[in-house]
Design an enzyme around this catalytic site. Sequence first.
Site, PDB file in Angstrom:
ATOM      1  N   HIS A   1       1.823   7.917  -4.760  1.00  0.00           N
ATOM      2  CA  HIS A   1       2.741   8.398  -6.017  1.00  0.00           C
ATOM      3  C   HIS A   1       3.722   9.246  -5.316  1.00  0.00           C
ATOM      4  O   HIS A   1       3.479  10.183  -4.837  1.00  0.00           O
ATOM      5  CB  HIS A   1       1.930   9.165  -6.895  1.00  0.00           C
ATOM      6  CG  HIS A   1       0.684   8.299  -7.482  1.00  0.00           C
ATOM      7  ND1 HIS A   1       0.700   7.380  -8.296  1.00  0.00           N
ATOM      8  CD2 HIS A   1      -0.663   8.306  -7.191  1.00  0.00           C
ATOM      9  CE1 HIS A   1      -0.123   6.526  -8.450  1.00  0.00           C
ATOM     10  NE2 HIS A   1      -1.282   7.267  -7.877  1.00  0.00           N
TER      11      HIS A   1
ATOM     12  N   ALA B   1      -3.367  10.984 -12.029  1.00  0.00           N
ATOM     13  CA  ALA B   1      -3.251  10.657 -10.705  1.00  0.00           C
ATOM     14  C   ALA B   1      -2.333  11.489  -9.748  1.00  0.00           C
ATOM     15  O   ALA B   1      -2.426  11.302  -8.528  1.00  0.00           O
ATOM     16  CB  ALA B   1      -2.998   9.161 -10.145  1.00  0.00           C
TER      17      ALA B   1
END
EC number: 1.4.1.21
Length: 263
Positions: free
Chosen positions: A216, A120
Amino acid sequence: MKNVMFIGYGSMARKVHEMLPKNIILSTVLVSTRSAEIIKTELGESIAVITSVDDLIETPDLAVEMSGQDGLKEHAIKILGKSIPLGIISVGAFTDEKFAISLADTAEANGVEIHILAGAVAGIDGIHAASFAGLSDVVYQGKKHPSSWKGSHADRLIDYDNLVEPTVFFTGTAREAAALFPDNSNVAATIAIAGVGLDDTTVELIADPTLEYNIHHIMAKGVFGKLEISMAGLPLVENPKTSSLAAFSALRLCCQIDQVIQM
């Protein structure tokens, strides 16, 4: 033409299958016994649906795991034992040192590679390159909407009904994070393996009810200087716990097996 095999056929694998180019053929799907008949009906006769590596008829050019840690641990050693290269999404399984060593030993003995997928996040190549010169600090923050944490160990740590602002509910090492949150924190293990290791990478997990995207954030320092990466990524529509970019990283590996120039 190149053939690939998927371990697991959930939302991520379906997305990758949907996007495979014509020169990459999904020849085999390895799934659990309980889901095999349903998936056979869905895929038809052109794709072999098996429940054991022993049932493999045609040897693929690549196997890609998208099943979760349990599926990886059940099948990976036998796949490598058949000299099939293996791509891994469920990197959190590497928190099991005995299993990780067994994977590496089997791959070496059979002359094949294990590909740890970036999943990801971006920047894994930079972190890994910097690790050769020396990294002093690596911190990963994973921020997701509370719905993406539900059904995980976070249920014991978050009061969902009264959550109105961003809340840090876990701080620890990448090893601890990946073990406690296997479906959500494989990325933490990936960052750690690329950088300073599972026990020296700091992880903060955050539930934020205001988010539309998964965030993130990576911070790293070392001989190279400083690195800071922040990504806002959409989950798969079919599964809010799965990053769409993670699926695309698996797709990238599938496509690479038929490419002369590698990125």
